[in-house]
Design an enzyme around this catalytic site. Structure first.
Site, PDB file in Angstrom:
ATOM      1  N   LYS A 122       0.810  -1.222   0.000  1.00 27.68           N
ATOM      2  CA  LYS A 122       0.000   0.000   0.000  1.00 27.68           C
ATOM      3  C   LYS A 122       0.841   1.268   0.000  1.00 27.68           C
ATOM      4  CE  LYS A 122      -4.369  -1.620   1.838  1.00 27.68           C
ATOM      5  NZ  LYS A 122      -5.376  -1.502   2.899  1.00 27.68           N
ATOM      6  N   LYS A 206      -4.964 -10.350  -6.943  1.00 21.45           N
ATOM      7  CA  LYS A 206      -6.139 -10.481  -6.071  1.00 21.45           C
ATOM      8  C   LYS A 206      -7.261  -9.570  -6.560  1.00 21.45           C
ATOM      9  CE  LYS A 206      -5.984  -8.454  -2.099  1.00 21.45           C
ATOM     10  NZ  LYS A 206      -5.575  -7.943  -0.793  1.00 21.45           N
ATOM     11  N   LYS A 209     -10.523  -3.668  -4.517  1.00 21.17           N
ATOM     12  CA  LYS A 209     -11.247  -2.425  -4.815  1.00 21.17           C
ATOM     13  C   LYS A 209     -10.318  -1.381  -5.414  1.00 21.17           C
ATOM     14  CE  LYS A 209     -11.886  -2.348   0.187  1.00 21.17           C
ATOM     15  NZ  LYS A 209     -12.865  -2.410   1.225  1.00 21.17           N
TER      16      LYS A 209
END
Ligand code: TYM
Length: 343
Positions: A122, A206, A209
């Site tokens: 992230k 994966k 969102k």
């Protein structure tokens, strides 16, 4: 000298999990987590929250955040969580989470957090620009779980590392504060074919969102046409489906669609292959689309209905937070005593 095994936790079993209100929910969230919540609530006391404190580790528009929380709460209700059975609440309405997280920040070691792969993903190339909250994110997650002394945590596979950290924090706290068996070492519940749903465009990534392509995921709010179209466009290969699960090795996209079918049908990959072996994707995809629409369609309709009455959702969340604090506050009081804090 031999190491003595730590005293096991002997308290009641409890289930806890949460979802961040930071974007539309997708099929991965549903199969990896939500679908399990509704089932588990009938087995153990269950605490399910909306992780708005985690969400602000990356920027969230303050004008939208409450609505995003309501959206997740609507998804919980639409997928079968019953507020008369489970405790459903927003994380920020229970200040005990953040207070325990501070204490855990002093228990967890920098070396432990340095290993967290989610932070690396992230924060990307510019880690120095990431918020400090993003770095200590898993410590708050440990506090979410342990403030209820939860023993079971239904999550997707991507959360396993955070659960290991939670166990490390629980064990170190119990040891350092001479409180054997005070916190449980919680188990992640990640079993089943939906534990790691992959992108419909790339079997190696994966479903997420944050993927820029909306065609990579099925959103919980997609209508029947959108679901069917995304499945039709899903990346596959030219081979027919094999007879055994091993035959899917090296075919990540095919494996993903079979796993999704199995998870939606509540069966196994082997059972799906027993039904479809030898058939190509031209035959399999419409069947998968029908199944997905039959399950997701009513959920999105129910979410829309619930969202039209935000007052009712707010009442459920407010009451849930009060109920959650009845369990969280005594744990925190005990912790403060163990640590030697005032009050
Ligand atoms: P979040 O909001 O990213 O995701 C919510 C849940 O969905 C699961 N999930 C998936 N499962 C299968 N396949 C996928 N492609 C997929 N993508 C997401 C996640 O594993 C998760 O279970 N850190 C958590 C929120 C959290 C939490 C907690 C969870 C905060 N505190 C305490 C459990 C206990 C998260 O980011 O979830």
């Amino acid at each position: 000298m031999t190491d003595q095994a730590p005293t096991p936790y002997a308290g009641p079993k409890r289930v806890l999990s949460g979802v961040q209100p930071s974007g539309d929910l997708h099929l991965g969230n549903y199969l990896g987590a939500l679908v399990k919540f509704a089932r588990l609530q009938h087995e153990q006391p269950t605490f399910i929250f909306v992780a708005d404190q985690h969400a602000i580790t990356v920027w969230q528009d303050p004008k939208k955040l409450k609505d995003q929380v309501r959206e997740i709460a609507a998804a919980y209700l639409a997928t079968g969580l019953d507020p008369a059975v489970a405790t459903i609440f927003p994380q920020s309405a229970v200040p005990e989470h953040a207070e325990l997280a501070w204490i855990f920040n002093c228990v967890a070691r920098l070396g432990w957090l340095d290993r967290m792969t989610q932070f690396k993903e992230k924060s990307g190339k510019h880690k120095e620009r990431a918020s400090v909250g993003l770095y200590t994110y898993p410590v708050l997650q440990a506090a979410d779980i342990l403030v209820y002394k939860a023993t079971h945590v239904p999550v997707g596979e991507d959360q396993k590392q955070h659960l290991e950290l939670t166990r490390d924090i629980a064990g170190k706290f119990n040891h350092d504060y001479d409180a054997p068996g005070f916190f449980p070492l919680p188990d992640p519940l990640t079993q089943g074919p939906g534990a790691r749903v992959m992108s419909l465009r790339d079997g190696a990534a994966k479903m997420s969102k944050s993927d820029p392509s909306d065609n990579s995921r099925i959103n919980l709010i997609d209508d029947a046409d959108a679901i069917a179209q995304k499945i039709r466009k899903a990346k596959t290969d030219a081979e027919p489906l094999p007879e055994t699960a091993e035959g899917l090795d090296g075919r990540p996209e095919a494996k993903n669609l079979v796993a999704i079918y199995a998870a939606l049908a509540g069966s196994t990959e082997a059972e799906v292959l027993a039904e479809f072996a030898g058939q190509g994707f031209g035959a399999f995809k419409p069947k998968l689309a029908d199944l997905a629409v039959s399950i997701m369609g009513p959920i999105s309709a129910e979410m829309r209905r619930l969202k039209s009455d935000p007052g009712e959702i707010d009442r459920i969340l407010t009451k849930g937070a009060e109920k959650a604090r009845e369990t969280a506050a005594p744990t925190l009081a005990e912790v403060k005593k163990l640590v030697g804090f005032w009050g």
